[in-house]
Design a protein around this motif. Structure first.
Motif, PDB file in Angstrom:
ATOM      1  N   VAL A 250      52.483  32.045  47.723  1.00 13.70           N
ATOM      2  CA  VAL A 250      51.355  32.972  47.815  1.00 13.70           C
ATOM      3  C   VAL A 250      50.224  32.384  46.975  1.00 13.70           C
ATOM      4  N   ASN A 251      49.214  31.852  47.626  1.00  8.69           N
ATOM      5  CA  ASN A 251      48.125  31.159  46.934  1.00  8.69           C
ATOM      6  C   ASN A 251      46.892  32.025  46.723  1.00  8.69           C
ATOM      7  N   ASN A 252      46.834  33.151  47.412  1.00  8.23           N
ATOM      8  CA  ASN A 252      45.690  34.053  47.257  1.00  8.23           C
ATOM      9  C   ASN A 252      45.836  34.837  45.957  1.00  8.23           C
ATOM     10  N   PRO A 253      44.924  34.662  44.982  1.00  8.50           N
ATOM     11  CA  PRO A 253      45.062  35.350  43.690  1.00  8.50           C
ATOM     12  C   PRO A 253      45.135  36.867  43.804  1.00  8.50           C
ATOM     13  N   SER A 254      44.473  37.434  44.809  1.00  9.62           N
ATOM     14  CA  SER A 254      44.481  38.889  44.953  1.00  9.62           C
ATOM     15  C   SER A 254      45.836  39.429  45.407  1.00  9.62           C
ATOM     16  N   LEU A 255      46.717  38.537  45.890  1.00  8.54           N
ATOM     17  CA  LEU A 255      48.046  38.954  46.361  1.00  8.54           C
ATOM     18  C   LEU A 255      49.163  38.522  45.415  1.00  8.54           C
ATOM     19  N   GLN A 256      48.814  37.870  44.314  1.00  8.27           N
ATOM     20  CA  GLN A 256      49.820  37.315  43.410  1.00  8.27           C
ATOM     21  C   GLN A 256      50.358  38.365  42.427  1.00  8.27           C
ATOM     22  N   HIS A 257      50.927  39.404  43.009  1.00  8.30           N
ATOM     23  CA  HIS A 257      51.540  40.467  42.208  1.00  8.30           C
ATOM     24  C   HIS A 257      52.466  41.254  43.118  1.00  8.30           C
ATOM     25  N   LEU A 258      53.332  42.058  42.508  1.00  3.88           N
ATOM     26  CA  LEU A 258      54.204  42.913  43.304  1.00  3.88           C
ATOM     27  C   LEU A 258      53.351  43.932  44.051  1.00  3.88           C
ATOM     28  N   PRO A 259      53.751  44.331  45.259  1.00  3.36           N
ATOM     29  CA  PRO A 259      55.062  44.088  45.865  1.00  3.36           C
ATOM     30  C   PRO A 259      55.176  42.830  46.715  1.00  3.36           C
TER      31      PRO A 259
END
Length: 332
Positions: free
Chosen positions: A146-155
């Motif tokens: 997952v390289n998109n910083p806005s998606l680098q978190h749960l879930p």
């Protein structure tokens, strides 16, 4: 690496172990309450708990040893040496099913379908806890970065260490499965108290349908989610489809056969049966094609897994469609 919850003398207690134990306790308490409320015996559930734990442990280790023999020096080392290796969820399904049959063989339960239905909600939440426990270690080895910083978190993403010891964000396969299983758990509870009030019209057993519906939904989930891992367990002669995917496909096929036989016995063969079978074959064909493509083209994750999700949904709908054809009527 497991996160330590507490150390008592020389005994180390890990957070993942506590979460799994919590899930097992929830499964036991929920099963005993549902089974006893429907005329079952506490003794049956009390015996089932240790038997199922032992069998699930044995088969989950056995499947892992079979798929990864290079990690062990012998069969005993693979199955019983807990300092090495891991577990395979396909073995958990095998162990739980065998434990139910053991109870039937010793006559602690009479109606296998009723016991399986009462076990299903607790089994769903215990599987959810097993997957949640992986947040406390590095077992969730997804191959999707997952390289998109806005998606680098749960879930959607969790942090893992790569071969160089550097943190990376990868698709949080097990946490997503935990969330889906919690939704499935709620569904099984609703179906238990509502769907089980219906009576099957075809010559099917009058119970066990909640367990079969759960297996269909869970198998469809596992076919897709297990494909996102790079450390799945495979047959020694086949490195293409994982053991979990094979087990899930066998379950989906078994449910298709069961409801097909029931419906044909009740009304005879109809063209709708052939159409549903063709739909199921198209679904499994779609799974095979998308699995091949995602392994050949590592950057095709989104279209391949979207297509695979549609394909397994078709397989599941064909199974559930045959269930609906075995029409039910309200109990008087």
């Amino acid at each position: 690496m497991n996160n330590i919850a507490a150390t008592i003398g020389s005994t180390v207690i890990y957070w993942s172990s506590l979460v799994i134990a919590l899930g097992a306790a929830a499964c036991f308490l929920l099963t005993i309450s549902l089974y006893c409320a429907n005329g079952g015996s506490r003794t049956a559930v009390a015996v089932f708990a240790p038997v199922s734990i032992l069998l699930c442990f044995f088969f989950s280790r056995l499947v892992f040893w079979y798929s990864h023999p290079q990690q062990f020096s012998s069969f005993a080392d693979g199955v019983f040496n807990l300092a090495k290796g891991d577990y395979c969820i396909a073995g958990v399904l095998m162990g739980a099913a065998l434990a139910v049959l053991v109870l039937k063989a010793v006559r602690l339960i009479g109606n296998v379908g009723l016991f399986a239905d009462c076990l299903t909600p607790g089994f769903a939440i215990s599987l959810a806890m097993i997957r949640l426990s992986e947040l406390f270690n590095t077992v969730c080895r997804s191959k999707i970065a997952v390289n998109n910083p806005s998606l680098q978190h749960l879930p959607l993403a969790s942090t893992v260490l790569n071969a160089a010891g550097q943190p990376e964000y990868r698709f949080a396969t097990f946490f997503v499965e935990f969330l889906l299983l919690m939704i499935v758990f709620v569904y099984t509870m609703v179906f238990f108290f509502n769907g089980r009030k219906k009576k099957m019209y075809r010559p099917c057993a009058q119970s066990g349908h909640l367990a079969l519906r759960f297996l269909v939904i869970y198998s469809a989930m596992e076919i897709v989610l297990d494909s996102t891992r790079y450390d799945s367990s495979y047959m020694r002669s086949n490195g293409f489809i994982s053991m979990v995917q094979i087990t899930a496909a066998v379950i989906l096929f078994g449910v298709l056969v069961y409801y097909s036989v029931c419906d044909i016995k009740g009304e005879g063969f109809r063209i709708r049966h052939a159409l549903l079978w063709l739909g199921w074959l198209a679904g499994i064909g779609g799974v095979g094609i998308t699995e091949y493509l995602v392994q050949r083209h590592g950057n095709w994750y989104l279209p391949c897994y979207a297509g695979m999700t549609v394909a397994v949904a078709v397989m599941a709908l064909m199974d559930l469609g045959l269930y609906r054809m075995n029409r039910f009527i309200e109990e008087e």
